[in-house]
Scaffold this motif. Structure first.
Motif, PDB file in Angstrom:
ATOM      1  N   HIS A 136       0.451  11.027  76.843  1.00  0.00           N
ATOM      2  CA  HIS A 136       1.271  11.635  77.882  1.00  0.00           C
ATOM      3  C   HIS A 136       0.658  12.957  78.318  1.00  0.00           C
ATOM      4  O   HIS A 136       0.026  13.666  77.527  1.00  0.00           O
ATOM      5  N   VAL A 137       0.840  13.252  79.594  1.00  0.00           N
ATOM      6  CA  VAL A 137       0.190  14.411  80.193  1.00  0.00           C
ATOM      7  C   VAL A 137       1.038  15.645  79.930  1.00  0.00           C
ATOM      8  O   VAL A 137       2.208  15.684  80.311  1.00  0.00           O
ATOM      9  N   VAL A 138       0.452  16.649  79.268  1.00  0.00           N
ATOM     10  CA  VAL A 138       1.241  17.848  78.961  1.00  0.00           C
ATOM     11  C   VAL A 138       0.872  19.035  79.839  1.00  0.00           C
ATOM     12  O   VAL A 138       1.682  19.930  80.057  1.00  0.00           O
ATOM     13  N   ALA A 139      -0.360  19.062  80.348  1.00  0.00           N
ATOM     14  CA  ALA A 139      -0.761  20.211  81.171  1.00  0.00           C
ATOM     15  C   ALA A 139      -1.835  19.808  82.172  1.00  0.00           C
ATOM     16  O   ALA A 139      -2.687  18.968  81.866  1.00  0.00           O
ATOM     17  N   LEU A 140      -1.768  20.394  83.364  1.00  0.00           N
ATOM     18  CA  LEU A 140      -2.758  20.104  84.404  1.00  0.00           C
ATOM     19  C   LEU A 140      -3.318  21.406  84.970  1.00  0.00           C
ATOM     20  O   LEU A 140      -2.559  22.302  85.346  1.00  0.00           O
ATOM     21  N   GLY A 141      -4.632  21.501  85.015  1.00  0.00           N
ATOM     22  CA  GLY A 141      -5.269  22.670  85.609  1.00  0.00           C
ATOM     23  C   GLY A 141      -5.930  22.255  86.913  1.00  0.00           C
ATOM     24  O   GLY A 141      -6.722  21.319  86.933  1.00  0.00           O
ATOM     25  N   ALA A 142      -5.565  22.922  88.003  1.00  0.00           N
ATOM     26  CA  ALA A 142      -6.149  22.570  89.307  1.00  0.00           C
ATOM     27  C   ALA A 142      -6.657  23.844  89.979  1.00  0.00           C
ATOM     28  O   ALA A 142      -6.652  24.928  89.374  1.00  0.00           O
ATOM     29  N   ILE A 160      11.635  18.534  92.802  1.00  0.00           N
ATOM     30  CA  ILE A 160      10.916  18.199  91.564  1.00  0.00           C
ATOM     31  C   ILE A 160      11.035  19.362  90.589  1.00  0.00           C
ATOM     32  O   ILE A 160      10.862  20.522  90.979  1.00  0.00           O
ATOM     33  N   LYS A 161      11.315  19.042  89.329  1.00  0.00           N
ATOM     34  CA  LYS A 161      11.459  20.085  88.303  1.00  0.00           C
ATOM     35  C   LYS A 161      10.139  20.859  88.179  1.00  0.00           C
ATOM     36  O   LYS A 161       9.070  20.256  88.005  1.00  0.00           O
ATOM     37  N   THR A 162      10.235  22.166  88.269  1.00  0.00           N
ATOM     38  CA  THR A 162       9.025  22.983  88.260  1.00  0.00           C
ATOM     39  C   THR A 162       8.559  23.284  86.839  1.00  0.00           C
ATOM     40  O   THR A 162       9.329  23.824  86.039  1.00  0.00           O
ATOM     41  N   PRO A 163       7.289  22.957  86.514  1.00  0.00           N
ATOM     42  CA  PRO A 163       6.764  23.329  85.191  1.00  0.00           C
ATOM     43  C   PRO A 163       6.378  24.809  85.196  1.00  0.00           C
ATOM     44  O   PRO A 163       6.458  25.463  86.238  1.00  0.00           O
ATOM     45  N   ALA A 164       5.955  25.324  84.061  1.00  0.00           N
ATOM     46  CA  ALA A 164       5.437  26.694  84.029  1.00  0.00           C
ATOM     47  C   ALA A 164       4.162  26.719  84.875  1.00  0.00           C
ATOM     48  O   ALA A 164       3.311  25.840  84.732  1.00  0.00           O
ATOM     49  N   ILE A 165       4.056  27.698  85.777  1.00  0.00           N
ATOM     50  CA  ILE A 165       2.875  27.769  86.653  1.00  0.00           C
ATOM     51  C   ILE A 165       2.068  29.020  86.306  1.00  0.00           C
ATOM     52  O   ILE A 165       2.598  30.121  86.295  1.00  0.00           O
ATOM     53  N   ARG A 166       0.810  28.821  86.001  1.00  0.00           N
ATOM     54  CA  ARG A 166      -0.090  29.937  85.692  1.00  0.00           C
ATOM     55  C   ARG A 166      -1.208  29.966  86.730  1.00  0.00           C
ATOM     56  O   ARG A 166      -1.408  28.999  87.451  1.00  0.00           O
ATOM     57  N   VAL A 167      -1.963  31.089  86.754  1.00  0.00           N
ATOM     58  CA  VAL A 167      -3.028  31.194  87.765  1.00  0.00           C
ATOM     59  C   VAL A 167      -4.367  31.640  87.165  1.00  0.00           C
ATOM     60  O   VAL A 167      -4.410  32.259  86.094  1.00  0.00           O
ATOM     61  N   GLY A 168      -5.430  31.328  87.902  1.00  0.00           N
ATOM     62  CA  GLY A 168      -6.776  31.827  87.590  1.00  0.00           C
ATOM     63  C   GLY A 168      -7.357  31.304  86.292  1.00  0.00           C
ATOM     64  O   GLY A 168      -6.885  30.323  85.723  1.00  0.00           O
ATOM     65  N   GLU A 169      -8.388  32.010  85.829  1.00  0.00           N
ATOM     66  CA  GLU A 169      -9.067  31.578  84.604  1.00  0.00           C
ATOM     67  C   GLU A 169      -8.132  31.636  83.393  1.00  0.00           C
ATOM     68  O   GLU A 169      -8.151  30.741  82.547  1.00  0.00           O
ATOM     69  N   ALA A 170      -7.266  32.671  83.368  1.00  0.00           N
ATOM     70  CA  ALA A 170      -6.320  32.783  82.251  1.00  0.00           C
ATOM     71  C   ALA A 170      -5.410  31.563  82.216  1.00  0.00           C
ATOM     72  O   ALA A 170      -5.062  31.067  81.132  1.00  0.00           O
ATOM     73  N   GLY A 171      -5.030  31.078  83.378  1.00  0.00           N
ATOM     74  CA  GLY A 171      -4.179  29.889  83.469  1.00  0.00           C
ATOM     75  C   GLY A 171      -4.892  28.665  82.931  1.00  0.00           C
ATOM     76  O   GLY A 171      -4.311  27.861  82.179  1.00  0.00           O
ATOM     77  N   LEU A 172      -6.168  28.518  83.294  1.00  0.00           N
ATOM     78  CA  LEU A 172      -6.950  27.368  82.816  1.00  0.00           C
ATOM     79  C   LEU A 172      -7.112  27.429  81.298  1.00  0.00           C
ATOM     80  O   LEU A 172      -7.065  26.410  80.611  1.00  0.00           O
ATOM     81  N   ILE A 173      -7.284  28.644  80.783  1.00  0.00           N
ATOM     82  CA  ILE A 173      -7.430  28.817  79.332  1.00  0.00           C
ATOM     83  C   ILE A 173      -6.140  28.399  78.623  1.00  0.00           C
ATOM     84  O   ILE A 173      -6.167  27.723  77.596  1.00  0.00           O
ATOM     85  N   GLU A 174      -5.004  28.778  79.225  1.00  0.00           N
ATOM     86  CA  GLU A 174      -3.722  28.403  78.626  1.00  0.00           C
ATOM     87  C   GLU A 174      -3.564  26.875  78.605  1.00  0.00           C
ATOM     88  O   GLU A 174      -3.098  26.296  77.621  1.00  0.00           O
ATOM     89  N   VAL A 175      -3.992  26.228  79.689  1.00  0.00           N
ATOM     90  CA  VAL A 175      -3.957  24.761  79.761  1.00  0.00           C
ATOM     91  C   VAL A 175      -4.854  24.186  78.651  1.00  0.00           C
ATOM     92  O   VAL A 175      -4.468  23.276  77.919  1.00  0.00           O
ATOM     93  N   GLN A 186       4.290  20.007  81.318  1.00  0.00           N
ATOM     94  CA  GLN A 186       5.112  21.200  81.050  1.00  0.00           C
ATOM     95  C   GLN A 186       4.458  22.461  81.612  1.00  0.00           C
ATOM     96  O   GLN A 186       5.093  23.478  81.796  1.00  0.00           O
ATOM     97  N   LEU A 187       3.141  22.380  81.821  1.00  0.00           N
ATOM     98  CA  LEU A 187       2.395  23.566  82.243  1.00  0.00           C
ATOM     99  C   LEU A 187       1.341  23.165  83.277  1.00  0.00           C
ATOM    100  O   LEU A 187       0.676  22.142  83.122  1.00  0.00           O
ATOM    101  N   VAL A 188       1.215  23.976  84.327  1.00  0.00           N
ATOM    102  CA  VAL A 188       0.127  23.741  85.288  1.00  0.00           C
ATOM    103  C   VAL A 188      -0.535  25.072  85.626  1.00  0.00           C
ATOM    104  O   VAL A 188       0.047  26.136  85.423  1.00  0.00           O
ATOM    105  N   SER A 189      -1.743  24.976  86.162  1.00  0.00           N
ATOM    106  CA  SER A 189      -2.444  26.190  86.564  1.00  0.00           C
ATOM    107  C   SER A 189      -3.100  25.950  87.922  1.00  0.00           C
ATOM    108  O   SER A 189      -3.609  24.866  88.186  1.00  0.00           O
ATOM    109  N   VAL A 190      -3.053  26.983  88.771  1.00  0.00           N
ATOM    110  CA  VAL A 190      -3.692  26.898  90.098  1.00  0.00           C
ATOM    111  C   VAL A 190      -4.609  28.107  90.303  1.00  0.00           C
ATOM    112  O   VAL A 190      -4.626  29.025  89.482  1.00  0.00           O
TER     113      VAL A 190
END
Ligand code: MG
Length: 413
Positions: free
Chosen positions: A43-49, A88-103, A66-70
């Motif tokens: 199952h997909v838990v996090a997506l980094g885009a 659509i239920k919004t997951p936690a949204i993070r940004v930038g390189e820090a967001g990708l690292i969290e993913v 549960q978590l995405v990054s843009v």
């Protein structure tokens, strides 16, 4: 209702969590199709885009991470707006390189698919390996830039590094059960790209559209242009060195226009073992997700009776100088492969923007590499600094080429 809840709980307990870095790209989308075809195992838990928030919104609706990054705050707001509009239920949204690292480090993710194109994938992929995740690697730049650091991080944490790049995936399969000392060389196959049978003159005149016509694989723009110059194969030689521990001299490239043999190994008794399959990345992705098990695949098997001929040719190193540049970077080592990669990324971008010719790509890289002061790669900061320097040097070379082209055109007028 109760049965449904129990089944749902069991699903989340049993299923392996997957995080995808680069979910809206070609490999990312194919990974999601594979996950879907494998039923309840993952199952997909996090997506980094990056900036493709529309596609990411669709993926969130379908896979409920549960978590995405843009890429940045602006994209984050746009995404939140889209999700609100569609209910659509919004997951936690993070940004930038820090967001990708969290993913990449997300606790619920057992497997991280690293499919971001280019140098930007390096740090998040390294973080996933440090966190002990199985990394299914499609981002070859990570190993080209910092192969030593990346493979050491995997060894230290015990993380598994499985290649999704079709050639390396094939070699991984061929090497299963073979003794290292009995393998003489690795043979990477290359389709030869759209200019395999074209003259140097035709290559000089090639448009972006010509270069984007890959004969066998459908991929993103960067990889497609790299395939047209054979730099893709050059980067893959370096990638193979780090994944499998063979020197450049023991890694060969053969042009195989049909792209049915994905790569081969040659053993000390002259036996050659090849891995064959359809030209669809989903095979390699599934292999990396289910390894060491093999499972039934949703794709049709290869129909051998439909293959009339399989050709193998030596690559033309004069028309495709990028291949030799990559071997040179591997032989020299240190920061030179990172420099090669950075200059290539810049040159490909300039070609796609119509600023330089296809044949200028190798010229830019050669000049940047020749001027680069090679340093030992003991730490990541040195690599990242070499990357920054090489980008600046490449930008200057590109500006120089653009200017001389304009002068030449004006003289003709
Ligand atoms: Mg490949």
């Amino acid at each position: 209702m109760l049965t449904h809840c129990l089944r749902l709980t069991a699903y989340f307990l049993m299923a392996k969590g997957i995080a995808i870095l680069g979910s809206t790209g070609s490999i990312g989308c194919n990974t999601l199709r594979v996950v879907e075809s494998l039923g309840e195992q993952f199952h997909v838990v996090a997506l980094g885009a990056g900036r493709n928030v529309w596609k990411l919104a669709e993926q969130i609706a379908l896979y409920r991470p549960q978590l995405v990054s843009v890429a940045n705050e602006e994209c984050a707001q746009e995404l939140a707006g889209l999700l609100r509009e569609r209910g659509i239920k919004t997951p936690a949204i993070r940004v930038g390189e820090a967001g990708l690292i969290e993913v990449a480090r997300m606790a619920q993710a057992e497997i991280v698919v690293s499919a971001i194109v280019g140098a930007i994938g390096l740090v998040p992929t390294l973080e996933a390996l440090k966190a002990g995740k199985r990394v299914a690697l499609a981002n070859k730049e990570t190993l080209v830039m910092a192969g030593e650091i990346v493979t050491r991080a995997a060894r230290e944490s015990g993380a598994e590094l499985l290649p999704i790049d079709s050639e390396h995936n094939a070699i991984h399969q061929c090497l299963r059960g073979e003794k290292r000392a009995e393998v003489r060389r690795l043979v990477l196959t290359a389709s030869g790209g759209p200019f395999r049978c074209k003259s140097l003159r035709e290559m000089e005149e090639a448009t972006v559209e010509d270069a984007m016509q890959h004969p066998t694989w459908t991929m993103g723009a960067k990889v497609t242009i790299d395939s047209a110059t054979l730099m893709n194969k050059g980067l893959e030689v370096i990638e193979a060195h780090w994944l499998f521990g063979f020197d450049g001299e023991a890694i060969d490239v053969v042009v195989h226009p049909e792209s049915v043999v994905h790569s081969m190994i040659e053993l000390v008794d002259n036996s050659i073992i090849a891995q064959m399959g359809a030209t669809d990345m989903r095979h390699a992705i599934q292999y990396a997700l289910t390894y060491p098990e093999r499972q039934a695949c949703a794709l049709p098997p290869l129909d051998l009776t439909q293959l009339s001929v399989l050709r193998f040719e030596a690559p033309d190193r004069a028309r495709f100088p990028c291949l030799e540049l990559a071997y040179r970077a591997l032989r020299t080592g240190g920061t030179l492969p990172a420099c090669l990669n950075a200059a290539n990324e810049m040159a490909v971008e300039a070609f796609l923007a119509g600023r330089i010719r296809l044949t200028d790509i190798s010229r830019v890289i050669d000049r940047v590499m020749t001027k680069h002061e090679v340093q030992a790669t003991r730490d990541l900061d040195v690599i990242l600094e070499a990357d920054r320097e090489a980008r600046a040097a490449a930008a200057a070379e590109i500006a120089c080429l653009t200017l001389s082209e304009r002068i030449a055109v004006e003289k003709l007028v």
